[in-house]
Design a protein around this motif. Structure first.
Motif, PDB file in Angstrom:
ATOM      1  N   TYR A  91      -1.115 -22.684 -62.297  1.00 35.57           N
ATOM      2  CA  TYR A  91      -2.080 -22.143 -61.514  1.00 35.57           C
ATOM      3  C   TYR A  91      -2.792 -21.138 -62.201  1.00 35.57           C
ATOM      4  CZ  TYR A  91      -4.131 -19.528 -57.426  1.00 35.57           C
ATOM      5  OH  TYR A  91      -5.023 -19.118 -56.775  1.00 35.57           O
ATOM      6  N   GLN A  92      -4.129 -20.935 -62.073  1.00 32.53           N
ATOM      7  CA  GLN A  92      -5.170 -20.123 -62.825  1.00 32.53           C
ATOM      8  C   GLN A  92      -5.539 -18.905 -62.154  1.00 32.53           C
ATOM      9  OE1 GLN A  92      -6.310 -20.702 -66.348  1.00 32.53           O
ATOM     10  NE2 GLN A  92      -4.732 -22.321 -66.294  1.00 32.53           N
ATOM     11  N   SER A  93      -5.269 -17.783 -62.893  1.00 27.01           N
ATOM     12  CA  SER A  93      -5.659 -16.784 -62.092  1.00 27.01           C
ATOM     13  C   SER A  93      -5.894 -15.527 -62.970  1.00 27.01           C
ATOM     14  CB  SER A  93      -4.238 -16.130 -61.268  1.00 27.01           C
ATOM     15  OG  SER A  93      -4.776 -15.258 -60.131  1.00 27.01           O
ATOM     16  N   GLY A  94      -6.750 -14.480 -62.485  1.00 27.15           N
ATOM     17  CA  GLY A  94      -7.216 -13.653 -63.313  1.00 27.15           C
ATOM     18  C   GLY A  94      -6.091 -12.766 -63.878  1.00 27.15           C
ATOM     19  N   LEU A  95      -6.726 -11.996 -65.043  1.00 25.81           N
ATOM     20  CA  LEU A  95      -5.435 -11.291 -65.892  1.00 25.81           C
ATOM     21  C   LEU A  95      -4.839 -10.020 -64.994  1.00 25.81           C
ATOM     22  CD1 LEU A  95      -4.037 -10.879 -68.678  1.00 25.81           C
ATOM     23  CD2 LEU A  95      -5.837  -9.114 -69.124  1.00 25.81           C
ATOM     24  N   THR A  96      -5.646  -9.206 -64.566  1.00 19.51           N
ATOM     25  CA  THR A  96      -5.308  -8.289 -63.526  1.00 19.51           C
ATOM     26  C   THR A  96      -4.314  -8.780 -62.444  1.00 19.51           C
ATOM     27  OG1 THR A  96      -7.437  -8.355 -62.459  1.00 19.51           O
ATOM     28  CG2 THR A  96      -6.971  -6.443 -64.012  1.00 19.51           C
ATOM     29  N   ARG A  97      -4.660  -9.784 -61.807  1.00 18.96           N
ATOM     30  CA  ARG A  97      -3.889 -10.249 -60.813  1.00 18.96           C
ATOM     31  C   ARG A  97      -2.558 -10.814 -61.264  1.00 18.96           C
ATOM     32  NH1 ARG A  97      -4.810 -13.156 -55.586  1.00 18.96           N
ATOM     33  NH2 ARG A  97      -6.742 -12.221 -55.407  1.00 18.96           N
ATOM     34  N   MET A  98      -2.532 -11.581 -62.438  1.00 19.38           N
ATOM     35  CA  MET A  98      -1.447 -12.095 -62.926  1.00 19.38           C
ATOM     36  C   MET A  98      -0.309 -10.703 -63.281  1.00 19.38           C
ATOM     37  SD  MET A  98      -1.198 -15.201 -62.799  1.00 19.38           S
ATOM     38  CE  MET A  98       0.339 -15.126 -63.871  1.00 19.38           C
ATOM     39  N   VAL A  99      -0.981  -9.811 -63.816  1.00 20.41           N
ATOM     40  CA  VAL A  99       0.001  -8.831 -64.252  1.00 20.41           C
ATOM     41  C   VAL A  99       0.488  -8.080 -63.071  1.00 20.41           C
ATOM     42  CG1 VAL A  99      -0.031  -6.284 -65.127  1.00 20.41           C
ATOM     43  CG2 VAL A  99      -1.228  -8.136 -66.366  1.00 20.41           C
ATOM     44  N   GLY A 137      -8.452 -22.170 -46.915  1.00 22.17           N
ATOM     45  CA  GLY A 137      -8.502 -23.315 -47.882  1.00 22.17           C
ATOM     46  C   GLY A 137      -7.460 -23.373 -49.240  1.00 22.17           C
ATOM     47  N   GLN A 138      -6.774 -22.194 -49.343  1.00 25.12           N
ATOM     48  CA  GLN A 138      -6.209 -22.098 -50.663  1.00 25.12           C
ATOM     49  C   GLN A 138      -4.642 -23.026 -50.648  1.00 25.12           C
ATOM     50  OE1 GLN A 138      -4.832 -18.187 -51.620  1.00 25.12           O
ATOM     51  NE2 GLN A 138      -5.038 -18.573 -53.656  1.00 25.12           N
ATOM     52  N   HIS A 139      -4.046 -23.238 -49.380  1.00 29.19           N
ATOM     53  CA  HIS A 139      -2.863 -23.900 -49.302  1.00 29.19           C
ATOM     54  C   HIS A 139      -3.431 -25.436 -49.274  1.00 29.19           C
ATOM     55  CE1 HIS A 139      -0.730 -20.098 -47.832  1.00 29.19           C
ATOM     56  NE2 HIS A 139      -1.079 -20.032 -49.020  1.00 29.19           N
ATOM     57  N   ARG A 140      -2.408 -26.284 -49.658  1.00 27.97           N
ATOM     58  CA  ARG A 140      -2.525 -27.875 -49.422  1.00 27.97           C
ATOM     59  C   ARG A 140      -1.675 -28.444 -48.558  1.00 27.97           C
ATOM     60  NH1 ARG A 140      -3.365 -30.252 -55.736  1.00 27.97           N
ATOM     61  NH2 ARG A 140      -2.297 -31.902 -54.442  1.00 27.97           N
ATOM     62  N   ALA A 141      -2.208 -28.993 -47.449  1.00 24.22           N
ATOM     63  CA  ALA A 141      -1.276 -29.384 -46.474  1.00 24.22           C
ATOM     64  C   ALA A 141      -0.163 -30.420 -46.974  1.00 24.22           C
ATOM     65  CB  ALA A 141      -1.911 -30.420 -45.218  1.00 24.22           C
ATOM     66  N   ASP A 142      -0.518 -31.256 -48.122  1.00 21.45           N
ATOM     67  CA  ASP A 142       0.511 -32.421 -48.514  1.00 21.45           C
ATOM     68  C   ASP A 142       1.576 -31.617 -49.107  1.00 21.45           C
ATOM     69  OD1 ASP A 142      -0.877 -31.231 -50.782  1.00 21.45           O
ATOM     70  OD2 ASP A 142      -1.300 -33.147 -51.551  1.00 21.45           O
ATOM     71  N   GLN A 143       1.573 -30.194 -49.410  1.00 17.28           N
ATOM     72  CA  GLN A 143       2.765 -29.469 -50.021  1.00 17.28           C
ATOM     73  C   GLN A 143       3.776 -28.880 -48.978  1.00 17.28           C
ATOM     74  OE1 GLN A 143       2.818 -28.935 -53.574  1.00 17.28           O
ATOM     75  NE2 GLN A 143       1.208 -30.625 -53.338  1.00 17.28           N
ATOM     76  N   VAL A 144       3.301 -29.109 -47.750  1.00 13.88           N
ATOM     77  CA  VAL A 144       3.999 -28.224 -46.538  1.00 13.88           C
ATOM     78  C   VAL A 144       5.611 -29.094 -46.514  1.00 13.88           C
ATOM     79  CG1 VAL A 144       4.503 -28.171 -44.039  1.00 13.88           C
ATOM     80  CG2 VAL A 144       2.133 -27.621 -45.096  1.00 13.88           C
ATOM     81  N   ASP A 145       5.617 -30.249 -46.755  1.00 15.39           N
ATOM     82  CA  ASP A 145       6.839 -31.099 -46.462  1.00 15.39           C
ATOM     83  C   ASP A 145       8.062 -30.495 -47.553  1.00 15.39           C
ATOM     84  OD1 ASP A 145       6.315 -32.405 -44.284  1.00 15.39           O
ATOM     85  OD2 ASP A 145       5.716 -34.370 -45.354  1.00 15.39           O
ATOM     86  N   MET A 200      -1.328 -24.988 -55.367  1.00 21.52           N
ATOM     87  CA  MET A 200      -2.518 -24.504 -54.205  1.00 21.52           C
ATOM     88  C   MET A 200      -3.769 -24.540 -54.948  1.00 21.52           C
ATOM     89  SD  MET A 200      -0.954 -20.788 -52.884  1.00 21.52           S
ATOM     90  CE  MET A 200       0.648 -20.775 -52.469  1.00 21.52           C
ATOM     91  N   ARG A 201      -4.836 -24.632 -54.398  1.00 19.64           N
ATOM     92  CA  ARG A 201      -6.063 -24.744 -54.968  1.00 19.64           C
ATOM     93  C   ARG A 201      -6.720 -23.351 -55.413  1.00 19.64           C
ATOM     94  NH1 ARG A 201      -6.775 -27.248 -49.895  1.00 19.64           N
ATOM     95  NH2 ARG A 201      -6.488 -29.577 -50.082  1.00 19.64           N
ATOM     96  N   GLN A 202      -7.518 -23.528 -56.332  1.00 18.78           N
ATOM     97  CA  GLN A 202      -8.218 -22.106 -56.547  1.00 18.78           C
ATOM     98  C   GLN A 202      -9.134 -21.995 -55.418  1.00 18.78           C
ATOM     99  OE1 GLN A 202      -7.469 -20.650 -59.425  1.00 18.78           O
ATOM    100  NE2 GLN A 202      -6.312 -22.520 -60.146  1.00 18.78           N
TER     101      GLN A 202
END
Lengths: 117, 232
Positions: free
Chosen positions: B122-130, B89-97, B196-198
């Motif tokens: 896109y928001q993401s945790g700090l460790t993940r971003m680094v 569910g993270q990806h969005r179908a309307d972005q595929v085109d 993308m969705r969170q």
């Protein structure tokens, strides 16, 4: 012949015989046993012939000959381990391909059955 | 032009209905193929009930082998384009085109959907971003091209890459590794911004030590990939 030599001969002999017995009973494939046979034969040779052990040790500048045996055993272990992990890698690759093929076949089969009905 | 949407899914029974709803609503012209990676919940049954094509692996092979199964299918069934689309569910179908455009203009062989390009926030945790920052700079350096989102699983490929992936696809850390392998084989990669969705269901429990460990393993895998012989 001293006690140490007899022990060394006994140990290498039993490893060699177990490997041969495993091959005989089809529990170990020949192509995976070659390294074992080779390394146990070398160990056996050095257990029998103290002189050759001393000669080779001297060649490498090793003061205490039995430590050459340890070195050899250690190197054999490394080679056999690398060999085993490479065999496992090959197997897991084949296993993956088989699983993928089964999944694709199951889908094709289900489609064929649907068409027939 | 035949287009295949490959959805790898492992125990996604909670998300699969929402993912398929999203696809039905926003995406046309695709055949949908769900790869059930040995799920132990009702992922497979739910997808079949929705009339989606399902390939079920006999046991869990991991994301790399699951996605590759989709590429093998695409290769054998003669698809011209394939898109990977996560089953969580993270990806969005309307972005595929957006992913398809560079392929259709033949400007790229693979298009990567990036969360960090363009107007995205896109928001993401700090460790993940680094972690993603380090990984993207290493990969950008290795392949001589700026890649902002190397772990994104949102990507589209043309026929030539479908053929390539059906023969060779990385198992361990497929998203970043595939970039390196494609580059080595001489394929063109383009990044486009996607939204993308969170993540819905919290599974993102990456602690700092685990993130570091993950990074080391990924980097190692990538350096090994650089040494690999790649058919081109």
């Amino acid at each position: 012949m001293d006690m140490m030599s007899i022990l060394a001969i006994f140990v290498s002999m039993s490893i060699l015989l177990s490997v041969i017995e495993l091959i005989r009973r089809n529990r170990l494939k020949e192509k995976y046993s070659l390294l074992w046979l080779f390394s146990t034969l070398v160990m056996l040779w050095f257990s029998f012939s103290r002189e050759s052990l001393h000669v080779v040790s001297k060649m490498f500048g090793i003061k205490y000959p039995p430590s050459f045996i340890f070195l050899l055993g250690f190197l054999f272990m490394i080679v056999i381990n690398i060999h085993i992990t490479s065999v496992i890698s090959e197997l897991s690759d084949k296993n993956k391909t088989l699983a993928q093929e089964i999944a694709l076949l199951k889908k094709a089969l289900a489609e064929m059955k649907d068409k027939r009905e | 032009m035949r287009k295949l949407l490959i959805i790898p899914a492992y125990n996604e029974a909670q998300n699969i209905d929402r993912v398929l709803d999203d696809i039905n609503e926003h995406l046309q012209g695709f055949d949908i193929l769900l790869i059930d990676d040995g799920s132990t919940d009702s992922t497979r049954e739910l997808a079949i009930k929705r009339g989606v094509d399902v390939i079920s692996l006999p046991f869990n092979l991991g994301i790399g082998a699951a996605v590759q199964t989709g590429y093998i299918y695409a290769q054998r069934e003669g698809y011209d384009l394939a898109v990977q689309f996560d089953g969580d569910g993270q990806h969005r179908a309307d972005q595929v085109d957006r992913l398809l455009e560079p392929l259709l203009r033949d400007e790229a062989d693979m298009v990567l959907g990036s969360r960090f390009l363009g107007e995205n926030e896109y928001q993401s945790g700090l460790t993940r971003m680094v972690g993603i920052k380090i990984l993207s700079s290493v990969i950008s350096m290795l392949i001589g091209q700026k890649i902002t989102d190397p772990t994104s699983g949102c990507r589209a490929t043309n026929r030539r890459v479908i053929e390539f992936f059906s023969h060779l696809y990385p198992d361990d850390y497929p998203e970043p590794e595939a970039l390196v392998l494609l580059h080595k084989a001489g394929f063109r990669i383009t990044e486009v911004p996607v939204l993308m969705r969170q993540r819905h269901m919290g599974r993102s429990t990456i602690t700092a030590p685990r993130a570091v460990y993950y990074m080391i393993k990924v980097l190692l895998a990538i350096f090994i990939d650089m040494l690999k012989k790649v058919p081109s």
